[in-house]
Design a protein around this motif. Structure first.
Motif, PDB file in Angstrom:
ATOM      1  N   THR A 179       7.042 -17.604  -5.321  1.00 53.43           N
ATOM      2  CA  THR A 179       8.215 -16.737  -5.226  1.00 53.43           C
ATOM      3  C   THR A 179       9.486 -17.572  -5.130  1.00 53.43           C
ATOM      4  O   THR A 179       9.544 -18.533  -4.386  1.00 53.43           O
ATOM      5  N   ALA A 180      10.494 -17.167  -5.888  1.00 46.88           N
ATOM      6  CA  ALA A 180      11.768 -17.889  -5.841  1.00 46.88           C
ATOM      7  C   ALA A 180      12.676 -17.196  -4.849  1.00 46.88           C
ATOM      8  O   ALA A 180      13.136 -16.094  -5.075  1.00 46.88           O
ATOM      9  N   ARG A 181      12.916 -17.808  -3.735  1.00 44.01           N
ATOM     10  CA  ARG A 181      13.757 -17.209  -2.683  1.00 44.01           C
ATOM     11  C   ARG A 181      15.201 -17.657  -2.866  1.00 44.01           C
ATOM     12  O   ARG A 181      15.464 -18.719  -3.428  1.00 44.01           O
ATOM     13  N   PRO A 182      16.132 -16.890  -2.334  1.00 41.07           N
ATOM     14  CA  PRO A 182      17.494 -17.406  -2.306  1.00 41.07           C
ATOM     15  C   PRO A 182      17.498 -18.678  -1.452  1.00 41.07           C
ATOM     16  O   PRO A 182      16.680 -18.752  -0.523  1.00 41.07           O
ATOM     17  N   PHE A 183      18.308 -19.675  -1.676  1.00 37.42           N
ATOM     18  CA  PHE A 183      19.444 -19.634  -2.564  1.00 37.42           C
ATOM     19  C   PHE A 183      19.173 -20.395  -3.848  1.00 37.42           C
ATOM     20  O   PHE A 183      18.347 -21.280  -3.870  1.00 37.42           O
ATOM     21  N   PHE A 184      19.918 -20.048  -4.865  1.00 35.42           N
ATOM     22  CA  PHE A 184      19.721 -20.699  -6.150  1.00 35.42           C
ATOM     23  C   PHE A 184      20.002 -22.194  -6.017  1.00 35.42           C
ATOM     24  O   PHE A 184      19.263 -23.026  -6.531  1.00 35.42           O
ATOM     25  N   HIS A 185      21.086 -22.529  -5.361  1.00 37.86           N
ATOM     26  CA  HIS A 185      21.323 -23.905  -4.930  1.00 37.86           C
ATOM     27  C   HIS A 185      21.548 -23.838  -3.428  1.00 37.86           C
ATOM     28  O   HIS A 185      22.053 -22.833  -2.926  1.00 37.86           O
ATOM     29  N   PRO A 186      21.208 -24.903  -2.713  1.00 34.89           N
ATOM     30  CA  PRO A 186      21.503 -24.902  -1.283  1.00 34.89           C
ATOM     31  C   PRO A 186      22.975 -24.573  -1.036  1.00 34.89           C
ATOM     32  O   PRO A 186      23.860 -25.058  -1.740  1.00 34.89           O
ATOM     33  N   THR A 187      23.221 -23.726  -0.069  1.00 35.17           N
ATOM     34  CA  THR A 187      24.551 -23.155   0.123  1.00 35.17           C
ATOM     35  C   THR A 187      25.060 -23.476   1.522  1.00 35.17           C
ATOM     36  O   THR A 187      24.333 -23.272   2.497  1.00 35.17           O
ATOM     37  N   PRO A 188      26.279 -24.000   1.614  1.00 33.50           N
ATOM     38  CA  PRO A 188      26.760 -24.469   2.918  1.00 33.50           C
ATOM     39  C   PRO A 188      26.833 -23.354   3.969  1.00 33.50           C
ATOM     40  O   PRO A 188      27.234 -22.224   3.672  1.00 33.50           O
ATOM     41  N   ILE A 189      26.455 -23.713   5.158  1.00 36.19           N
ATOM     42  CA  ILE A 189      26.489 -22.790   6.285  1.00 36.19           C
ATOM     43  C   ILE A 189      27.903 -22.237   6.474  1.00 36.19           C
ATOM     44  O   ILE A 189      28.084 -21.055   6.745  1.00 36.19           O
ATOM     45  N   GLY A 190      28.904 -23.101   6.290  1.00 37.10           N
ATOM     46  CA  GLY A 190      30.286 -22.665   6.472  1.00 37.10           C
ATOM     47  C   GLY A 190      30.736 -21.659   5.426  1.00 37.10           C
ATOM     48  O   GLY A 190      31.654 -20.881   5.657  1.00 37.10           O
ATOM     49  N   HIS A 191      30.076 -21.676   4.256  1.00 43.25           N
ATOM     50  CA  HIS A 191      30.381 -20.661   3.246  1.00 43.25           C
ATOM     51  C   HIS A 191      29.767 -19.324   3.637  1.00 43.25           C
ATOM     52  O   HIS A 191      30.350 -18.273   3.427  1.00 43.25           O
ATOM     53  N   LEU A 192      28.563 -19.414   4.138  1.00 46.08           N
ATOM     54  CA  LEU A 192      27.813 -18.185   4.412  1.00 46.08           C
ATOM     55  C   LEU A 192      28.306 -17.490   5.665  1.00 46.08           C
ATOM     56  O   LEU A 192      28.442 -16.279   5.712  1.00 46.08           O
ATOM     57  N   GLY A 193      28.535 -18.310   6.688  1.00 46.37           N
ATOM     58  CA  GLY A 193      28.959 -17.725   7.950  1.00 46.37           C
ATOM     59  C   GLY A 193      30.413 -17.333   7.855  1.00 46.37           C
ATOM     60  O   GLY A 193      31.153 -17.810   7.009  1.00 46.37           O
ATOM     61  N   GLY A 194      30.797 -16.457   8.706  1.00 46.94           N
ATOM     62  CA  GLY A 194      32.204 -16.098   8.725  1.00 46.94           C
ATOM     63  C   GLY A 194      32.767 -16.503  10.057  1.00 46.94           C
ATOM     64  O   GLY A 194      32.188 -17.297  10.786  1.00 46.94           O
ATOM     65  N   ARG A 195      33.899 -15.952  10.366  1.00 45.33           N
ATOM     66  CA  ARG A 195      34.429 -16.135  11.691  1.00 45.33           C
ATOM     67  C   ARG A 195      33.520 -15.353  12.620  1.00 45.33           C
ATOM     68  O   ARG A 195      33.117 -14.250  12.311  1.00 45.33           O
ATOM     69  N   GLY A 196      33.160 -15.926  13.758  1.00 46.47           N
ATOM     70  CA  GLY A 196      32.344 -15.176  14.694  1.00 46.47           C
ATOM     71  C   GLY A 196      33.180 -14.076  15.314  1.00 46.47           C
ATOM     72  O   GLY A 196      34.075 -14.343  16.087  1.00 46.47           O
ATOM     73  N   PHE A 197      32.923 -12.859  14.896  1.00 49.27           N
ATOM     74  CA  PHE A 197      33.679 -11.761  15.491  1.00 49.27           C
ATOM     75  C   PHE A 197      32.984 -11.306  16.757  1.00 49.27           C
ATOM     76  O   PHE A 197      31.860 -10.853  16.721  1.00 49.27           O
ATOM     77  N   HIS A 198      33.622 -11.513  17.875  1.00 45.87           N
ATOM     78  CA  HIS A 198      33.091 -10.984  19.123  1.00 45.87           C
ATOM     79  C   HIS A 198      34.175 -10.062  19.652  1.00 45.87           C
ATOM     80  O   HIS A 198      34.966 -10.441  20.506  1.00 45.87           O
ATOM     81  N   PRO A 199      34.267  -8.867  19.107  1.00 38.31           N
ATOM     82  CA  PRO A 199      35.402  -8.005  19.429  1.00 38.31           C
ATOM     83  C   PRO A 199      35.380  -7.586  20.889  1.00 38.31           C
ATOM     84  O   PRO A 199      34.326  -7.383  21.480  1.00 38.31           O
TER      85      PRO A 199
END
Ligand SMILES: Cc1cc2nc3c(=O)[nH]c(=O)nc-3n(C[C@H](O)[C@H](O)[C@H](O)COP(=O)(O)OP(=O)(O)OC[C@H]3O[C@@H](n4cnc5c(N)ncnc54)[C@H](O)[C@@H]3O)c2cc1C
Lengths: 87, 967, 413
Positions: free
Chosen positions: B565-585
């Motif tokens: 099975t081919a799982r994401p990601f197509f190419h390794p993808t930086p954590i900083g791209h994937l994550g966003g700002r930690g919203f702790h409202p």
């Protein structure tokens, strides 16, 4: 599934919804046995298939029923509980 | 020595912008537009990295991000993929995972140990004796891993963008471009994505020495540019396919989440290496890599080279090499029958010898295995995969281009749920059944000829448009390939091995054979045991050969082996791209700023910020003292707490009372207007979830409070049950709309009465009474409550008036010594009163009988949530119960903590402390604990074990605790 | 270089035998049939053979062994649970794991690294203390530590969590370990096979034949097999199997997802779990960060991945380790977790005679593989559950005697 159709607000991203579990008919508490009641409280129909489920659209505060295949994660229809026929 | 050739049409470098960088201490020249690898290669630098396991020198393989031979670090970033990463001026690069530099790497000795490192060797040793494992493990851990992480790397948060389109096309080669044009011409919006820095796909490099493809590309490019409906995103890859056509497009600057009506995957194919001994030496590269070097970067891959091929693509490569002056010694064709006549002739016309039915048996390393110096060519038997070494020829060369076939770039198709089949005519997996709204075009769909690919793109777009409801004709696509683009088994056995299949993981043919011998002979087990495809390039260059090898071992058709099975990601993808700002409202009450200004120590209470206690400016006060002083103020004078975080729900309608009767455990039908009652909520199993207060404001109107942390859930459950029970009830959540504060203590009445027209005298307003009227000139709801003290008033006013009323109370209270108090003092005060807190003193299984709350459940009602379960529970003996307790007078040992255990005489756990506090007012330690039911009687003694293990005696004691003062 | 590897370099013939035979067609009948060739099913087979001499056993696996949750899990092994019953049970498993490589003659890479459950709120601190106290009572090495001790063990961790959720302390659990998941399945398969157990891959149970309340056989895609004893050890497929025998359970299936980063040189020596941030992370012996989160919020019977999951996870992991911004996620995947309302397993006998259940392993069952195999083998052999697993009996739900592990199991698998 990444999008879900709220019967009141239309298609919205899944992040706006909360899953409320399977819709289950409650046995009559006055006539059922303790065992039947315990089964109702604790046991679930865990096998995959088309299920009636409670979903809640948070921003508008709307509960509704979604009929969803838990294997394919495809929703066939949604409606307000009790207004199934009107759809 | 430079391998850069004269300026070429279509090259990707900018010769006006030269730049300099450093690699392993050496100064290197490049141009803007170069990748790190192309610039190095142009400068004759060919050792770009060391392999993961054996530390073998490695150079360019795919030059397309389908392998990780060239991983580098600049000290800031690690695991930089040099083949595709642009060079910039002043970079200082080193290869990762070396000890002493990429050339001298001290770990290269491991290559010599490889015979002793069979497949899965780490399962076979290092564990006997057990105590030696940590020693070996440490060595293994240090040897494993690629680059070193830079602990000072700043937290980069890349923006997330969103886009919608009718057609998302992945891959801007001939088929993708054609699809885009077809859809755009019909008025559909198109997003076209390509991971390269320019569109065109193989049209940018696979020319076979003929500029015709470049002309085709120019035409397509101009057409696409003139289409306003097409948005082209280059230098970006589709990271994966997620439900409902969500595809994250990953660019260097961040991720765009595209939600498309339809998706066309036109991602092409990955070239697969033929497998022969030493196919990994620097200088041995895929044909398409050589073509990319030539046409995109104007770099000669080598000066004198050999092409080994098992399809016609090798011939095209040879022509491209020859077109820039590389001396191509020979084309070695592994196929008995060779290639089509016309292309063979073209190659021969260039003076290149063609050897059909031959293979490279092995490449021969130049000094210290840093390059190739010759190849050993032998006749090859396609059916047995054996070379006839008795008739070997040596050809001197400094490079090899190799072609054997392709694997579809079908990862996104798999993720979307496509069923693939193996097409024997092209020896490739192709889509057999696509999910609706997902389409495939071009080589990934098994269509190889240029014209056919362009038609296939248009065909896919037509199908996509039909799916979207526009009726357009769908023309079927025919191609007439003279031979299969992929070879069924491009493997050359070699007794000495080192014929690599997976370059990320240093896996050779014999590893598969041996894995199968050990029983790992289905594709998934083989993958896991050999780790083929588990490296950072995720099998892009290796899975297909692995499947072919396994099929041969099992003597099964490739189709039967299937794919992993081919799982994401197509190419390794930086954590900083994937994550966003930690919203702790957080939510702030109307009085928030007042608390902050007056020394409130704010903490997170669920989503709210609340003051735990106050340390007024200029006062030196420990937290404990502050809490005790605040509590004392309430006991002796008056205090006020911000209670705005309470859930506040209005329940209206003819069925309001009937609804509460079913929802909560208590009785509300007979409740008088102006009275309040405790509202306790259970779940269906009878577990306590919440308690609050329900006030009857009118016959058909209740105002209900909930615990701060449960406001949202209680409201939600109310809504659900209103719908389920079909009751005529309207609910309004006023939690955020109303501010609330509690004025508590003996002087509270004196303070409140100054501010209101409501008669708050004891006679007119007994405990539990509810009134509306003006407080400090504002419409308010006023309630007598007794949670923290016998005399207290809860004032609810609109949010906007909250601060005004708060200030008014503080002002009016001055004369009485009013103090604000925080949640810590509240905890202590309610404890003195003997009130438990749900989910603090109870847990996820506590029922009302265990929490001394029998009086709150009206078992004689016809129904309430949890009632039927309580009927069952009532028949069972209780094995624990909540009790209030005191420690001995003058206790000064190690104080038990909340969650310390109650231990019985047999040294078993019999309960636990759920609350404990010192009360200065009582001068005693008081608390709540779960204990066996018989120990809840006033005066019963039990033992608590402290953190350090000391035993402390406690005595069950009735609450409120104030009677202790009398004795 | 250990001597054990010398033979591989020196012998002409490849010196290692098959781990297990290539069984394809089951016999007509077996003394016991085990459904599910995950760690649990294979371990049960092994202990049936080893402890009770019952070797006429078939393990039926519809895919390949270890291909279910066993091969998808993030391999955290620990015993710092909340209830004494839970702690005792998992502690027995940890002790078995410690010697398991030697017993199965295969390196499971059982690596004891210490395990921190981080607490970011006062209420989380209370739960940590509760667990610590129960653990200590049972003799398990767990205690509450402060931020300094956490920093000492993991200096790279931002104790302030980027200001989002400062860490107040943690539950430290010394025996916390990770292992190679596949190897556990393979090791049990190898040794069970050696003693005569037959393992059938690509063999799916399609029905269970019950006559007068007793199991008499199973239907498979390879035909009918007679047997009086059937163990269901199918994790995420449990409801499909229990439906075959009309046994009701509370189990619902939610996906649980995980991901790994590119390999990097070792720097993270411990296992970290944060309930508030919904993440846990350890670094594998290959150098990858193995990361996971809490359950997906709703029922799905598939192993699809979601973007939400990685987005949330990576956001929180950078709260803890800001410098990971440029480290890359290589792969994400999911398993189907069989969840119970009290986050404790369901083990033992059922209302159907001869049908035994080993399920409800949710997000926490890998660590229990040895002990569940051993105790289920005993249950099957004696038709009676040993005391250790009585708290996990199916009938506890009807009896309103739930086990209450939620506080210890929700994120920290
Ligand atoms: C992402 C993730 C992370 C996890 N992390 C941890 C962790 O850190 N620590 C921990 O302790 N636990 C963890 N778990 C939980 C753990 O993986 C499982 O509880 C455990 O592996 C279950 O093992 P098993 O042998 O019971 O099931 P599985 O390994 O799932 O095996 C069941 C087998 O039954 C087979 N099967 C199903 N139906 C049939 C049929 N009809 N016929 C034949 N065969 C059938 C399946 O193919 C499967 O191979 C995690 C789980 C996931 C998904």
């Amino acid at each position: 599934m990444k999008l879900l159709q709220c019967p009141i607000n239309g298609i919205r991203p899944l992040s706006e919804f909360t899953y409320g579990g399977e819709y289950r008919d409650m046995p009559d508490p006055d006539t059922c046995t303790d065992k039947e009641w315990a089964a109702y409280v604790h046991y679930r129909n865990g096998a995959p298939g088309l299920k009636k489920e409670w979903w809640y659209h948070g921003p508008s505060g709307t509960w509704f029923i979604a009929e969803r295949d838990t294997m394919t994660d495809k929703v066939s229809r949604t409606y307000i509980a009790g207004q199934e026929e009107k759809q | 020595m430079s391998s850069r050739i004269a300026k070429k049409r279509g090259e990707w470098i900018n010769r006006d912008k030269p730049l300099t960088f450093e690699y392993e201490g050496q100064q290197v020249q490049g141009y803007e537009g170069d990748t790190i690898s192309s610039a190095l290669w142009a400068n004759g630098v060919k050792v770009l990295g060391r392999s993961f396991k054996y530390h073998r020198a490695r150079g360019i393989l795919s030059f397309a991000n389908h392998d990780v031979n060239a991983l580098m670090t600049d000290g800031e970033d690690t695991n930089i993929r040099a083949d595709v990463w642009p060079v910039s001026n002043g970079m200082k690069l080193e290869a990762v995972n070396t000890d002493g530099g990429v050339i001298k790497d001290k770990n290269k000795y491991i290559d010599y140990l490889s015979p002793f490192l069979p497949v899965g060797f780490y399962y076979k040793t290092f564990y006997k004796p057990k105590r030696m494992f940590p020693f070996w493990e440490d060595k293994i851990r240090k040897a494993a891993g690629l680059g070193k992480v830079n602990f000072n790397y700043p937290r980069h948060i890349k923006p997330k963008r969103y886009a919608h389109c009718d057609v998302l096309i992945i891959g801007a080669g001939a088929s993708g471009l054609s699809a885009a044009l077809e859809a755009a011409e019909q008025g559909f919006s198109v997003i076209l994505v390509d991971e390269n820095r320019q569109i065109g796909g193989s049209l940018t490099y696979d020319l076979a020495g003929d500029p015709a493809a470049t002309d085709t590309l120019s035409t397509l490019q101009a057409a696409v540019e003139s289409q306003a409906n097409i948005r082209v995103i280059i230098d970006a890859y589709a990271g994966g396919y997620y439900g409902d056509n969500l595809v994250p497009i990953v660019e260097k600057s961040g991720i765009t989440k595209v939600r498309a009506q339809t998706v066309i995957v036109a991602a092409g194919v990955f070239e697969q290496p033929p497998v022969f001994r030493y196919n990994d030496l620097p200088g041995v590269m895929l044909g398409s890599a050589a073509q990319r070097l030539v046409h995109r970067y104007a770099v000669k891959p080598f000066n004198k080279g050999v092409v080994v091929t098992a399809n016609d693509h090798g011939y095209r490569t040879a022509l491209d090499l020859a077109s820039v002056g590389v001396e191509v010694v020979a084309v070695i064709d592994m196929r008995r029958d060779g290639a089509a006549q016309d292309i063979t002739q073209k190659v021969k016309d260039k003076g290149i010898a063609v050897h059909k039915g031959s293979c490279i048996y092995e490449a021969v390393a130049a000094g210290d295995k840093l390059g190739v110096k010759e190849v050993v060519v032998c006749p090859y038997d396609e059916t047995t995969a054996e070379a006839d070494t008795s008739r070997s020829v040596r050809l001197a060369c400094d490079g090899v281009a190799m072609s054997a076939g392709w694997a579809p770039a079908a990862a996104l198709l798999y993720q979307a749920g496509t069923k693939m089949r193996y097409d024997d005519s092209i020896q490739q997996f192709v889509p057999a059944q696509l999910p609706e709204s997902v389409f495939a075009a071009g080589k990934v769909n098994g269509v190889f000829e240029l014209k056919a690919r362009m038609q296939d793109g248009r065909r896919a777009a037509a199908e996509a448009m039909n799916y979207m409801g526009k009726v357009v004709a769908v023309d079927s696509v025919k191609q007439s390939l003279s031979s299969s683009p992929s070879h069924p088994y491009p493997i050359v056995n070699h007794p000495k091995g080192k014929n690599f299949v997976d370059f990320d993981e240093d896996i050779q043919v014999k590893d598969f054979i041996n894995a199968a011998k050990e029983g790992f002979d289905n594709i998934e087990l083989m993958k896991r045991f050999t780790t083929v495809g588990m490296g950072p390039s995720q099998g892009k260059h290796s899975n297909m050969n692995a499947i072919r090898i396994l099929a041969r071992i099992r003597q099964l058709p490739v189709e039967k082996i299937g794919t992993t099975t081919a799982r994401p990601f197509f190419h390794p993808t930086p954590i900083g791209h994937l994550g966003g700002r930690g919203f702790h409202p957080h939510r702030y009450t109307a009085m928030h700023q007042w608390h902050v200004d007056n020394g409130g120590e704010m903490f997170e209470a669920g989503i709210w910020m609340r003051p735990g206690f106050y340390t007024p400016a200029g006062v030196k006060l420990s937290a404990a003292d502050a809490v005790q002083q605040e509590a004392l103020a309430v006991r002796e004078k008056v205090g006020m707490i911000d209670g705005s975080t309470l859930g506040k729900i209005e329940v209206f309608g003819p069925d309001a009372a009937a609804f509460l009767e079913r929802f909560y455990t208590g009785k509300f039908a007979g409740q008088k207007v102006g009275e309040s009652r405790i509202a306790m909520l259970l779940d269906e199993a009878g577990v306590m979830l919440d308690d609050g207060i329900a006030v009857r404001m009118a016959d058909d109107q209740f105002y209900v409070s909930t615990n701060s942390s449960n406001a949202a859930t209680v409201y939600r459950e109310m809504q659900r049950n209103v719908q389920l029970w079909k009751m005529q009830v309207t609910l309004v959540n006023l939690t955020g709309a109303m501010a609330a504060m509690t004025v508590a203590g003996p002087a509270s009445r004196s303070v409140v009465e100054q501010l209101t027209d409501i008669d708050v005298s004891a006679a007119a307003m007994p405990d539990g009474a509810f009134r509306t009227g003006k407080v400090a000139g504002v419409d308010a709801r006023l309630m007598r409550v007794s949670f923290v003290s016998d005399l207290a008033f809860e004032i609810h006013v609109p949010y906007k008036a909250g601060l005004h009323v708060w200030n008014a109370v503080m002002e009016a209270g001055k004369a009485f010594g009013i103090r604000p108090f925080g949640t810590d003092a509240q905890r202590l005060l309610r404890l003195e009163m003997g009130h438990h807190l749900i989910s603090h003193d109870t847990d996820g299984l506590t029922n009302p009988f265990e929490a001394h709350s029998d009086s709150l459940v009206a078992m004689d009602k016809p129904f309430f949530i949890g009632q039927r379960s309580l009927k069952i529970l009532a028949k069972k003996p209780l094995n624990k119960k909540l009790t209030t307790f005191v420690l001995d007078q003058g206790f000064n040992g190690e104080l038990p903590n909340e969650c310390n255990l109650v231990i019985d005489s047999a040294n078993n756990i019999s309960g636990r402390v759920t609350s404990i506090s010192y009360s200065r007012y009582l001068n005693r330690h008081i608390g709540f604990a779960f204990v066996p039911p018989e120990q809840t009687n006033d005066g019963a003694r039990f033992q608590i074990r402290t953190d350090s293990g000391a035993m402390v005696s406690a005595t069950a004691c009735n609450a409120p605790f104030f009677h202790l003062l009398e004795s | 270089m250990p001597l054990g590897l010398l033979k591989y370099g020196l012998s002409r013939e490849y010196p290692a035998p098959r781990y297990f035979r290539d069984c394809t067609q089951p016999k007509k009948s077996y003394d016991a049939v085990i459904i599910g060739g995950g760690g649990h099913g294979l371990a049960a087979a092994y202990y049936l053979a080893k402890d009770f001499g019952i070797t006429n056993v078939a393990v039926l696996e519809k895919g390949y062994i270890g291909g279910g949750n066993t091969g998808r899990n993030t391999t955290i092994v620990r015993s710092n649970y909340l209830t004494p019953e839970g702690v005792n049970f998992y502690d027995a498993s940890v002790k078995m794991y410690e010697d398991l490589s030697e017993e199965l003659d295969l390196n499971l890479f059982y690596s004891t690294r210490g395990h921190f459950t981080l607490a970011h709120t006062e209420s989380a601190m209370r739960t940590m203390r509760w667990r610590a106290e129960v653990n200590k009572h049972v003799g398990v090495e767990s205690y509450v530590v402060g931020p300094d001790e956490i920093s000492k063990a993991c200096p790279q961790l931002d104790i302030q969590c980027s200001g989002q959720a400062p860490i107040l302390g943690a539950l430290y659990h010394a025996p916390g370990s990770v292992a190679r998941h596949d190897a556990v399945a393979w090791g049990y398969a190898k040794e069970a096979d050696r003693m005569g157990v037959e393992i059938f891959q690509m063999t799916e149970v399609t029905g269970i034949d019950v006559k007068s309340g007793k199991v008499v056989g199973v239907n498979t895609n390879k035909g009918y097999i007679e047997t009086n004893r059937v163990l269901s050890a199918v994790a995420g497929f449990t409801p499909r199997i229990t439906d075959m025998v009309d046994v009701e359970t509370p189990i619902v299936i939610h996906p649980l997802q995980a991901c790994v980063s590119e390999p990097m040189k070792p720097w993270l020596d411990t296992i970290l779990v944060s309930g508030s941030l919904h993440v846990y992370v350890s670094q594998s012996s290959r150098g990858e960060l193995v990361m996971g989160s809490s359950l997906d919020p709703y029922e799905v019977h598939s192993t699809r991945s979601s973007l939400d999951f990685v987005e949330g996870l990576t956001t929180h992991i950078t709260d803890m380790f800001p410098f990971l911004s440029n480290v890359k996620v290589v792969r994400q995947w999911a398993g189907m977790a069989d969840i119970t309302p009290d986050f404790a397993p369901i083990m033992g006998k059922t209302p159907v005679e001869g049908f035994y259940l080993d399920a409800g392993w949710g997000t926490w069952g890998f660590k229990a593989t040895p002990i569940s195999g051993k105790t289920m083998a005993e249950t099957i052999a004696r038709d009676m559950a040993p005391d250790l697993i009585k708290p996990f009996r199916l009938s506890r739900f009807e009896d309103y005697e739930l086990t209450g592990e939620k506080g210890a199991a929700s994120v920290g698998h």
